[in-house]
Design an enzyme around this catalytic site. Structure first.
Site: not given
Length: 538
Positions: A378, A513, A515
């Site tokens: 990001c 993102h 994750e």
């Protein structure tokens, strides 16, 4: 008919209700049942999206763009699924819906009250989240006795009268503290907590007892007798080395018996793969050091999903991930080498605001010049573009309009319009009351063939990842960046999703993102590849 498990907490907060809920869901799922989860937050905020990371920790983003409590991330990571906005709601959302309906005349002129109108709205949302699942595990945030949680307790109590007894179960997570001076474990806090629950009208069917010391048999018997719970339904929950051990601990504690007896089902969870991954986390063969560059390091819960994603990658590679926490402000003061040192890989995380940005830029330059495996996420990707524009293209004033709204070289800018998954240019992303506009949720991207991004994700032409940001890489600089050796390796409807560098062994920045889509059993591809590259450079 869906069976419901309600998980409440007592004595104090942060006992691990979320991990308890996710662990029970894992056991049920690994036994072959269709399982979903729901988090209820009693605070008045509509969602945690406007909260500071220091206040609330990480904001987890679902595929459909809901900003939710970080516990939803744990749910997805444990049961390897994708949840949506309906799997989380707050008091703010409940009252907002009730008032909106009242303004439209939906209550036919009646006086609006907590009972039945607010409670009915809560129940409707719980039933909606159940969908067609065999089990719905519902975690109620906060602690028994909190005034803001009372309407939710009433909804749970009311549902007991609407469902068969074998279709609803109440589990209470409580603390059994160890008083060091007396050398004793004390049950009184748990007894009082259960008394408060029963006063409200809810009798727990199971106790999960958080404790630092093993609970002796006589103490479990005492809790069962005083709280009117079956002896085999008092489950010890001690501190674990890894949160992923908890389902295995629960099974050893005998949790299958009370669950099976209450719901009249057979539970035979297949935990073989899970057990192997947990062993890889606890007793890994290799180890690697990742420099984690961020600015919220005094509260690491702000990076919860990213920390867990690294653990997932390590579990699949049988590698211990040593996280070297690098405060970006300290890098500004002391220099990148002094803080990062000889780390095997450098990860620059996301964030908002100008604080610590110069330190992140220095870390990115250090990774680029010293050929260290790098992953920017990001803001990390955006700053990789800023750093490259300044130090390789020679555009000294290159900047993001987030940090300098008047910059003459806006390599990162705020666009007025996003394109949604269907290609509809008229659809705008979420507009918050604070005036910010976010690109939220899951969006497709196309990796460039032969790029590190494409090699990590595989052979498919389109992939989906989640976003939470306001600013985008400015495509006006795309040609200049590419001519200078930066590769635009991922795009989404014309937006830059990923960048790489030609003359670097492994340097990747992604706007999304990754994750948020990493689970213990299915790690995210780009984070897995990053750890592989860092391990190879070790």
């Amino acid at each position: 008919m869906t069976k419901f498990i309600f998980v409440t907490g007592g004595v104090l907060s942060s006992l691990g209700k979320g991990i308890t809920s996710a662990s029970i869901a894992t056991i049920l799922k690994q036994s072959g049942f269709k399982v979903s989860m729901l988090k209820i937050d009693p605070y008045l905020n509509v969602d945690p999206g406007t909260m500071s990371p220091l206040e609330h920790g990480e904001v987890f983003v679902t595929a459909d763009g809901a900003e939710t409590d970080l516990d939803l991330g744990n749910y997805e990571r444990f049961i390897d699924t994708t949840l949506t906005a309906k799997n989380s709601f707050t008091t703010g959302q409940v009252y907002q819906s009730v008032i909106r309906r009242e303004r439209k005349g939906g209550y036919l002129g009646k006086t609006i009250q907590v009972i039945p109108h607010v409670v009915d709205e809560i129940k409707d949302r719980i039933y909606a989240a159940a969908d067609d699942k065999d089990f719905l595990i519902v975690e109620l945030g906060g602690t028994v006795g909190d005034i803001e949680g009372l309407p939710f307790m009433e909804a749970i109590r009311a549902m007991r009268h609407e469902l068969p007894k074998t279709n609803i179960m109440n589990i209470h997570v409580s603390l059994v503290p160890y008083v060091k001076a007396a050398g004793e474990l004390k049950t009184k806090p748990t007894q009082h907590s259960v008394q408060e629950l029963r006063r409200i009208g809810i009798t727990p069917h199971m106790l999960v007892c958080r404790t630092e010391k093993p609970l002796p048999k006589n103490l479990k018997d005492k809790l069962a007798f005083s709280c009117d719970i079956e002896r085999n339904a008092v489950i010890e929950a001690d501190d674990a080395q890894s949160i992923y051990q908890v389902p295995l601990h629960f099974i050893k504690e005998g949790i299958l018996t009370p669950l099976s007896e209450h719901f009249c089902i057979k539970l035979k969870p297949n935990m073989e793969k899970w057990d192997t991954l947990v062993k890889n986390i606890l007793i890994p063969q290799d180890e690697v050091t990742i420099a984690f560059v961020g600015k919220y390091l005094d509260l690491k819960e702000s990076y919860k999903s990213l920390i867990e994603a690294l653990i997932h990658a390590g579990a699949h590679l049988n590698t211990k991930i040593n996280i070297h926490w690098c405060d970006s402000q300290r890098i500004e003061d002391e220099g990148a080498y002094e803080v990062i040192g000889n780390s095997d890989g450098i990860l620059v995380a996301g964030g908002f605001g100008p604080r610590g940005v110069d330190g992140k830029l220095a870390a990115i330059k250090y990774a680029r010049e010293n050929k260290i495996p790098f992953l920017g996420i990001c803001l990390g990707m955006q700053l990789a573009i800023v750093e490259y524009a300044r130090n390789v293209l020679g555009i000294e004033n290159a900047n993001s309009v987030e940090f300098d709204p008047e910059t003459k070289e806006p390599v990162i800018y705020l666009i007025d319009e996003f394109i949604d998954q269907s290609g509809n240019k008229q659809v705008r992303t979420k507009k918050s009351p604070m005036g910010g506009t976010m690109r939220l949720g899951e969006y497709p991207f196309e990796p460039l063939k032969g790029s590190n991004l494409q090699k990590a994700y595989g052979k498919e032409e389109v992939y989906y990842e989640r976003h939470r940001h306001r600013y985008e890489a400015n495509p006006a600089y795309k040609e200049k960046l590419e001519n200078a050796g930066m590769i635009i390796s991922g795009q989404s409807n014309g937006l830059i999703e990923a960048v790489e560098i030609k003359d670097h062994p492994w340097f990747v920045g992604v706007q999304f993102h990754p994750e948020f889509t990493s689970h213990l059993e299915t790690p995210n591809p780009i984070i897995l590849e990053f750890v592989k590259q860092a391990n190879a450079a070790n």
